[in-house]
Design a protein around this motif. Structure first.
Motif, PDB file in Angstrom:
ATOM      1  N   LEU A   1     -18.509  76.868  64.030  1.00 50.51           N
ATOM      2  CA  LEU A   1     -17.441  77.798  64.406  1.00 50.51           C
ATOM      3  C   LEU A   1     -16.058  77.411  63.907  1.00 50.51           C
ATOM      4  N   SER A   2     -15.907  76.240  63.296  1.00 46.40           N
ATOM      5  CA  SER A   2     -14.555  75.727  63.019  1.00 46.40           C
ATOM      6  C   SER A   2     -13.701  76.685  62.201  1.00 46.40           C
ATOM      7  N   GLY A   3     -14.304  77.399  61.291  1.00 47.86           N
ATOM      8  CA  GLY A   3     -13.521  78.297  60.445  1.00 47.86           C
ATOM      9  C   GLY A   3     -13.189  79.627  61.087  1.00 47.86           C
ATOM     10  N   SER A   4     -13.818  79.937  62.227  1.00 43.93           N
ATOM     11  CA  SER A   4     -13.645  81.272  62.812  1.00 43.93           C
ATOM     12  C   SER A   4     -13.381  81.253  64.319  1.00 43.93           C
ATOM     13  N   LEU A   5     -13.283  80.062  64.923  1.00 44.74           N
ATOM     14  CA  LEU A   5     -13.203  79.994  66.387  1.00 44.74           C
ATOM     15  C   LEU A   5     -11.980  80.716  66.931  1.00 44.74           C
ATOM     16  N   LEU A   6     -10.830  80.541  66.294  1.00 41.50           N
ATOM     17  CA  LEU A   6      -9.608  81.181  66.792  1.00 41.50           C
ATOM     18  C   LEU A   6      -9.741  82.699  66.727  1.00 41.50           C
TER      19      LEU A   6
ATOM     20  N   LEU B   1      -5.519  76.058  67.917  1.00 37.40           N
ATOM     21  CA  LEU B   1      -6.463  75.022  68.332  1.00 37.40           C
ATOM     22  C   LEU B   1      -6.638  74.041  67.187  1.00 37.40           C
ATOM     23  N   ARG B   2      -6.885  72.782  67.553  1.00 40.89           N
ATOM     24  CA  ARG B   2      -7.077  71.746  66.536  1.00 40.89           C
ATOM     25  C   ARG B   2      -7.771  70.540  67.153  1.00 40.89           C
ATOM     26  N   PRO B   3      -8.516  69.796  66.321  1.00 37.41           N
ATOM     27  CA  PRO B   3      -9.138  68.562  66.814  1.00 37.41           C
ATOM     28  C   PRO B   3      -8.074  67.520  67.140  1.00 37.41           C
TER      29      PRO B   3
ATOM     30  N   LEU C   1     -10.943  69.213  71.358  1.00 40.48           N
ATOM     31  CA  LEU C   1     -10.038  70.207  70.786  1.00 40.48           C
ATOM     32  C   LEU C   1      -8.873  70.452  71.726  1.00 40.48           C
ATOM     33  N   ARG C   2      -7.682  70.503  71.158  1.00 38.85           N
ATOM     34  CA  ARG C   2      -6.495  70.944  71.904  1.00 38.85           C
ATOM     35  C   ARG C   2      -6.326  72.438  71.684  1.00 38.85           C
ATOM     36  N   LEU C   3      -6.157  73.177  72.779  1.00 36.30           N
ATOM     37  CA  LEU C   3      -5.921  74.612  72.718  1.00 36.30           C
ATOM     38  C   LEU C   3      -4.529  74.912  73.265  1.00 36.30           C
ATOM     39  N   ASP C   4      -3.758  75.685  72.520  1.00 39.10           N
ATOM     40  CA  ASP C   4      -2.457  76.163  72.980  1.00 39.10           C
ATOM     41  C   ASP C   4      -2.642  77.600  73.460  1.00 39.10           C
TER      42      ASP C   4
END
Length: 271
Positions: free
Chosen positions: A79-84, A100-102, A7-10
Motif C-alpha cells: 500500500l505504500s504508494g497509494s495509502l494516502l 503519512l511517513r515511516p 508510520l506517523r500520520l498527520d
C-alpha cells in the motif's frame, strides 16, 4: 508475529460531528472512523496500536493532530504508494489524513511530543461570527479588550499546578508548563488565543480561555486567573469555554535521535 513498520500520520478534522478522538463503542469518534478506514485496507482484525498525541474532547477540532500506527510490513509494501489516496477515499469528509511517513520505532506520538499548541477563536462583534466560521469561532456578546486578555494570560505562564482549571484524574498530576499564552486580534476582528505547553489536562485550555474572557470583558481583574493557581482543586468560579472554538494546530517533536529519551522522560513525569 509478523514484522511491522511504524508510520506517523498527520490528521485534521472538524470536531463538530465527533464525540472526541478516543474510540467509543456507541459513538462516532475520530479514532473510530480512522480505525475503520484502515481496517478496510488491512483487515479489521489487524492490530495497529493506534496512538495519538493528544485526545481531543467532543467538538474540538484539529489541523495538526499526530498519531502513529504499526503496520505489518507486507501491508506497507502493498500500500505504500497509494495509502494516502486510499484513506482519502475511505475517510469521511470531516476527517482527513493529510500526510503519512515511516518513522523509527522509537517514535511515540504521545510520549515523544515536546509540546502541543492550540488556538481558540472568539468573535466579539455584536452580530456574531461569520456564518462560514460558526463551527470554529465562539461568539461573545460583550466587547473584549485585547490588553486585558494579555494581562490575564501573563499571570498564567510558566510551570504551575493547574488544578483549578482541570478535570482531575486519579493518580495523574495537574502540574503543567505553559511556555506560550497570548492573544491577538486578526484583521477580520476575530480574537485568537494561542496556548502552548508540554501537555494539557482535560478541559484545561477551555477553562483557561473561559477565565481570561471574563477578564477581557471587564467582569474580573487581570490578576484573578493567576490567583486561582493557589487552589488544589477545580474552581467552581471558572466557566469552561465552548468546545467548538478550540483547535489543536501543532504538535512538536525532537530530532529522531531523541525520540526514545523524550518518551522515557515523559513517562516518568506523567507517572
Amino acid at each position: 508475529m509478523s514484522e511491522s513498520i511504524r508510520l506517523r500520520l498527520d490528521v485534521s478534522y472538524d470536531g463538530a460531528g465527533f464525540s472526541g478522538w478516543a474510540a467509543q463503542p456507541t459513538r462516532r469518534t475520530v479514532a473510530g472512523v480512522l480505525t475503520e478506514a484502515l481496517g478496510r485496507l488491512v483487515g479489521p482484525e489487524t492490530p495497529l496500536g493506534l496512538t495519538v498525541a493528544g485526545r481531543t474532547d467532543a467538538g474540538v477540532h484539529a489541523t495538526g493532530q499526530v498519531c502513529h500506527i504499526d503496520l505489518p510490513i507486507e501491508d506497507w509494501e502493498r500500500l505504500s504508494g497509494s495509502l494516502l489516496r486510499r484513506l482519502a477515499a475511505l475517510m469521511p469528509p470531516d476527517a482527513r489524513v493529510r500526510a503519512l511517513r515511516p518513522v523509527p520505532d522509537t517514535f511515540d506520538a504521545r510520549f515523544s511530543a515536546t509540546f502541543r499548541r492550540y488556538e481558540y477563536r472568539v468573535c466579539d462583534e455584536q452580530w456574531g461570527p461569520e456564518p462560514l466560521r460558526r463551527h470554529d469561532t465562539l461568539g461573545w456578546l460583550r466587547p473584549l479588550d485585547l490588553d486585558r486578555l494579555n494581562a490575564a494570560a501573563a499571570g498564567l505562564l510558566g510551570e504551575h499546578d493547574f488544578a483549578a482549571f482541570c478535570k482531575r484524574k486519579e493518580h495523574a498530576t495537574t502540574i503543567r508548563a505553559i511556555n506560550r499564552l497570548d492573544w491577538r486580534r486578526d484583521p477580520d476582528g476575530v480574537l485568537v488565543a494561542t496556548v502552548q505547553a508540554d501537555a494539557f489536562c482535560q478541559a484545561m485550555v477551555r477553562s483557561l480561555v473561559g477565565a481570561m474572557l471574563f477578564v477581557g470583558d471587564g467582569r474580573r481583574e487581570p490578576e484573578w486567573p493567576g490567583r486561582l493557581l493557589t487552589l488544589r482543586e477545580r474552581s467552581s468560579e471558572v466557566t469552561v469555554a465552548a468546545a467548538h472554538g478550540l483547535t489543536l494546530v501543532a504538535v512538536g517533536y525532537p530530532d529522531e535521535a531523541e525520540y526514545a529519551a523524550r518518551a522515557e522522560a515523559t513517562r516518568r513525569l506523567r507517572g
